[in-house]
Structures are given as structure tokens and as C-alpha cells.
Motif scaffolding. Structure first.
Motif, PDB file in Angstrom:
ATOM      1  N   VAL A 158       0.845  -1.192   0.000  1.00  0.00           N
ATOM      2  CA  VAL A 158       0.000   0.000   0.000  1.00  0.00           C
ATOM      3  C   VAL A 158       0.887   1.251   0.000  1.00  0.00           C
ATOM      4  N   THR A 159       0.364   2.343  -0.560  1.00  0.00           N
ATOM      5  CA  THR A 159       1.069   3.616  -0.488  1.00  0.00           C
ATOM      6  C   THR A 159       0.202   4.581   0.294  1.00  0.00           C
ATOM      7  N   ILE A 160       0.790   5.190   1.314  1.00  0.00           N
ATOM      8  CA  ILE A 160       0.045   6.076   2.190  1.00  0.00           C
ATOM      9  C   ILE A 160       0.760   7.421   2.295  1.00  0.00           C
ATOM     10  N   LYS A 161      -0.048   8.479   2.305  1.00  0.00           N
ATOM     11  CA  LYS A 161       0.509   9.830   2.382  1.00  0.00           C
ATOM     12  C   LYS A 161       0.031  10.463   3.678  1.00  0.00           C
ATOM     13  N   GLY A 162       0.951  11.009   4.463  1.00  0.00           N
ATOM     14  CA  GLY A 162       0.547  11.627   5.723  1.00  0.00           C
ATOM     15  C   GLY A 162       1.603  12.581   6.244  1.00  0.00           C
ATOM     16  N   ILE A 163       1.278  13.231   7.368  1.00  0.00           N
ATOM     17  CA  ILE A 163       2.220  14.180   7.961  1.00  0.00           C
ATOM     18  C   ILE A 163       3.007  13.470   9.054  1.00  0.00           C
ATOM     19  N   CYS A 164       4.327  13.517   8.956  1.00  0.00           N
ATOM     20  CA  CYS A 164       5.190  12.827   9.920  1.00  0.00           C
ATOM     21  C   CYS A 164       5.309  13.661  11.193  1.00  0.00           C
ATOM     22  N   THR A 165       5.032  13.024  12.361  1.00  0.00           N
ATOM     23  CA  THR A 165       5.114  13.774  13.617  1.00  0.00           C
ATOM     24  C   THR A 165       6.255  13.289  14.512  1.00  0.00           C
ATOM     25  N   GLY A 166       6.957  12.226  14.118  1.00  0.00           N
ATOM     26  CA  GLY A 166       8.115  11.816  14.908  1.00  0.00           C
ATOM     27  C   GLY A 166       8.234  10.312  15.095  1.00  0.00           C
ATOM     28  N   TYR A 167       9.057   9.950  16.078  1.00  0.00           N
ATOM     29  CA  TYR A 167       9.442   8.553  16.292  1.00  0.00           C
ATOM     30  C   TYR A 167       9.335   8.185  17.764  1.00  0.00           C
ATOM     31  N   LEU A 168       8.525   7.169  18.059  1.00  0.00           N
ATOM     32  CA  LEU A 168       8.501   6.624  19.419  1.00  0.00           C
ATOM     33  C   LEU A 168       9.091   5.217  19.304  1.00  0.00           C
ATOM     34  N   MET A 169       8.232   4.183  19.315  1.00  0.00           N
ATOM     35  CA  MET A 169       8.711   2.857  18.962  1.00  0.00           C
ATOM     36  C   MET A 169       8.596   2.709  17.453  1.00  0.00           C
ATOM     37  N   ASP A 170       7.621   3.449  16.919  1.00  0.00           N
ATOM     38  CA  ASP A 170       7.359   3.461  15.486  1.00  0.00           C
ATOM     39  C   ASP A 170       7.561   4.869  14.961  1.00  0.00           C
ATOM     40  N   VAL A 171       7.710   4.954  13.644  1.00  0.00           N
ATOM     41  CA  VAL A 171       7.623   6.270  13.017  1.00  0.00           C
ATOM     42  C   VAL A 171       6.133   6.578  12.900  1.00  0.00           C
ATOM     43  N   VAL A 172       5.725   7.779  13.284  1.00  0.00           N
ATOM     44  CA  VAL A 172       4.310   8.082  13.401  1.00  0.00           C
ATOM     45  C   VAL A 172       3.866   9.109  12.356  1.00  0.00           C
ATOM     46  N   LEU A 173       2.753   8.787  11.681  1.00  0.00           N
ATOM     47  CA  LEU A 173       2.157   9.700  10.711  1.00  0.00           C
ATOM     48  C   LEU A 173       0.734  10.049  11.147  1.00  0.00           C
ATOM     49  N   VAL A 174       0.324  11.298  10.976  1.00  0.00           N
ATOM     50  CA  VAL A 174      -1.059  11.678  11.252  1.00  0.00           C
ATOM     51  C   VAL A 174      -1.739  12.116   9.960  1.00  0.00           C
ATOM     52  N   LYS A 175      -3.081  12.214  10.029  1.00  0.00           N
ATOM     53  CA  LYS A 175      -3.895  12.685   8.907  1.00  0.00           C
ATOM     54  C   LYS A 175      -3.569  11.958   7.600  1.00  0.00           C
ATOM     55  N   SER A 176      -3.373  10.661   7.707  1.00  0.00           N
ATOM     56  CA  SER A 176      -2.934   9.907   6.541  1.00  0.00           C
ATOM     57  C   SER A 176      -4.065   9.626   5.565  1.00  0.00           C
ATOM     58  N   GLU A 177      -3.686   9.559   4.289  1.00  0.00           N
ATOM     59  CA  GLU A 177      -4.613   9.244   3.207  1.00  0.00           C
ATOM     60  C   GLU A 177      -4.051   8.037   2.460  1.00  0.00           C
ATOM     61  N   ILE A 178      -4.969   7.188   1.963  1.00  0.00           N
ATOM     62  CA  ILE A 178      -4.526   6.043   1.175  1.00  0.00           C
ATOM     63  C   ILE A 178      -4.368   6.510  -0.270  1.00  0.00           C
ATOM     64  N   VAL A 179      -3.152   6.392  -0.809  1.00  0.00           N
ATOM     65  CA  VAL A 179      -2.916   6.857  -2.174  1.00  0.00           C
ATOM     66  C   VAL A 179      -3.403   5.812  -3.178  1.00  0.00           C
ATOM     67  N   ASN A 180      -3.012   4.566  -2.983  1.00  0.00           N
ATOM     68  CA  ASN A 180      -3.554   3.466  -3.793  1.00  0.00           C
ATOM     69  C   ASN A 180      -3.369   2.182  -3.017  1.00  0.00           C
TER      70      ASN A 180
END
Lengths: 181, 139
Positions: free
Chosen positions: B116-138
Motif C-alpha cells: 500500500v502507499t500512504i501519504k501523511g504528515i510525519c510527527t516523529g518517532y517513538l517505537m514506530d515512526v508516526v504519521l497523522v492525517k494519513s490518506e490512502i494513495v492506492n
């Protein structure tokens, strides 16, 4: 900062030996609410990392400041750039201990969680009351507490003093599940 | 005469200022759906960059709209928010994308273990890299 990384490392190392004792969530919810004469401001963060070590009652929480989402873009901008300075201090953390953790059961009960909270680079001792229970191997912790912005050196300019409360109500809701690979 | 020369311009000026102030106050959020991604990256590379050098990765990715390609590890809905977790080779870390309210409706088209390809705003790194307001591109 370094200590929280150490905690996680320790958690990971130990988890290979004794993984059933650790519970965690990557999608805990924290909301904060500011009630001021001119406007109410609220923001949500649904990406809170929280780990409970059931073997020694320890709890560690890590929060990305930029993951707080506001209704208005301008508020979010001010929050990140002027107030919490999230480029300089990207995370807020808490680490501490849940008192009387061994009395945790299926029934909801209030627990005192005692530890150190770090926001905006400032550490402070805090005791928070959390309502917790454990059902189907899920440890739920909900509650709220008040933080004072001045305690964390967050300066609110006089111009917007009527828009932002000095005391912010923080509400949390975490559902921890067993830690496994 | 006095009204036309002084009072009327003053009224117009204050209405103008009020409109500008109102618009600034209500400035819209970045529209992730229409915005072009600042960076294209795979989930694997994104995570590796954050786990090896968080400070550098923060400077490069924070607040940017990033387009991430990866294999879906987990799909879940928590507190009414759709969360897509993208796999990495690391045992514990992944890329965690919280979907926007609109994108949640497309949640059902996603399947675990698919690309999957996802587009979102990167807010940082905890245990994971975190994205908010994500949209599915395809998918």
C-alpha cells in the motif's frame, strides 16, 4: 530523554525472557482541554506509547507533541512553535510506578500512579489517579489530571492570556495488551 | 462631509481588518489529499533512518507530507480512528499511520500483507515512526 530510551531497551531485552509481564499500547489517547473566558481549546493525540511492566508495577509513557491535533490550524501552529516548542522538545514523557498494582482485578478501581512527568524540557514529580482494571488480558487505564503551564515554563503572551487557561485538563485513555513480537 | 472623509474610511478599514483577522484565525489545515508529497520513501528506509539517527531524521521529515510505500502489517480501529501499520524488518518498530476521518471510509479496501502507499504528515518517532492525517494513495 536518554533514560526513557534505556527503559524501552530494558523492556525489549527482558521481553524475550519474560514477555507475558509487559503490556503496552501504541495508540493510547490523550486529550487536553483549556477553558478560558474567550474560547475553549481542545486537542487530541491518539498515538501515545504506554508500557506497563506488571512484574515491578512500573509504567512508562512517551508522547509526540506534534501528534496533538487541534480544530484550528492556527492553534496547532502556535502550540507547536510558541508554547511547547516541539522542534526543540519533540516529546513529553512520564515514568513512574503504579502503587498497589497487585490489587488490579476485573473490577474498576482507582490507583495512584506516582512518577516524573517531563514536558517542554521540564521535569516535575506528579501523582495521578488512574481508574484501572484488567479484563481479557487487557489493562485499561483512564483518568484525568490538571497541569499548570507555568510549572513547565510555558509562557503565554499577555495578548492571548484570555484565550488560554493557565491550568490545562489532561484526559487519558490507554488500553494495554500483552507485549509480543 | 466629515462622515464621508473620516468616519466612512475608518469603518471600511476596521471591517477590512476584521475580515483578515477572521481568515487568519480560521486558517485551514494543510489538505493532505491534494498536497503533493514532499518526500517519497519506503517504510523500511523511513524506519531505518529514524532508528539509526533520530535527530537527523526529525530535521528531515518532521511536519512534512511524506508518501510511504510498505506492506500492511496490521489494520485496526481504535477510539474511532483507523490505524494502518506498515511492516519493517525490525521486530518491534514499524510505521504507524493514523488515517484521516475521510480516509477511514476507504479502510475496507485494505488487506493485511498487501502493498500500500500512504501519504501523511510525519510527527516523529517513538517505537514506530508516526504519521497523522494519513490518506490512502492506492492499494
Amino acid at each position: 530523554m536518554k533514560s526513557i530510551i534505556t527503559i524501552f531497551c530494558i523492556c525489549f531485552c527482558l521481553s524475550t525472557v519474560n514477555s507475558q509481564d509487559r503490556y503496552f499500547t501504541k495508540s493510547g489517547a490523550i486529550n487536553f482541554f483549556s477553558k478560558a473566558p474567550l474560547e475553549d481549546i481542545t486537542a487530541d493525540n491518539n498515538q501515545v506509547l504506554s508500557i506497563i511492566d506488571a512484574s515491578n508495577s512500573k509504567m512508562a509513557i512517551s508522547i509526540l507533541m506534534k501528534s496533538f491535533l487541534f480544530d484550528k490550524a492556527l492553534m496547532q501552529e502556535h502550540f507547536n512553535e510558541n508554547y511547547v516548542e516541539s522542534d526543540k522538545y519533540p516529546k513529553a514523557t512520564f515514568k513512574g510506578e503504579i502503587l498497589d498494582f497487585n490489587t488490579l482485578s476485573e473490577d474498576l478501581k482507582e490507583f495512584k500512579v506516582k512518577g516524573v512527568i517531563n514536558i517542554h524540557g521540564v521535569s516535575k514529580d506528579i501523582v495521578v489517579i488512574a481508574t484501572m482494571n484488567k479484563v481479557n488480558n487487557t489493562i485499561t487505564a483512564v483518568g484525568n489530571f490538571i497541569i499548570n503551564l507555568e510549572d513547565f515554563d510555558v509562557e503565554i503572551p499577555a495578548v492571548v492570556a484570555k484565550n488560554i487557561a493557565k491550568n490545562i485538563k489532561v484526559t487519558f485513555n490507554f488500553k494495554h495488551t500483552p507485549f509480543k513480537k | 462631509m466629515k462622515f464621508k472623509k473620516i468616519v466612512l474610511p475608518l469603518i471600511l478599514l476596521s471591517v477590512g481588518i476584521a475580515i483578515v483577522a477572521y481568515n487568519v484565525y480560521n486558517k485551514p489545515h494543510i489538505d493532505v489529499v491534494d498536497a503533493k508529497a514532499d518526500v517519497l520513501v519506503t517504510a523500511e528506509n523511513l524506519f531505518t533512518e529514524f532508528s539509526t539517527d533520530e535527530a537527523t531524521a526529525n530535521a528531515e521529515y518532521l511536519d512534512k507530507i511524506i508518501q510511504v510505500k510498505g506492506i500492511v502489517q496490521k489494520l485496526e480501529i481504535e477510539n474511532g480512528i483507523g490505524i494502518v501499520t506498515l511492516k519493517t524488518e525490525d521486530d518491534f518498530g514499524s510505521v504507524q499511520c493514523n488515517l484521516s476521518t475521510e480516509a477511514k471510509n476507504d479502510f475496507n479496501v485494505l488487506k493485511e500483507n498487501e502493498l500500500v502507499t500512504i501519504k501523511g504528515i510525519c510527527t516523529g518517532y517513538l517505537m514506530d515512526v508516526v504519521l497523522v492525517k494519513s490518506e490512502i494513495v492506492n492499494q
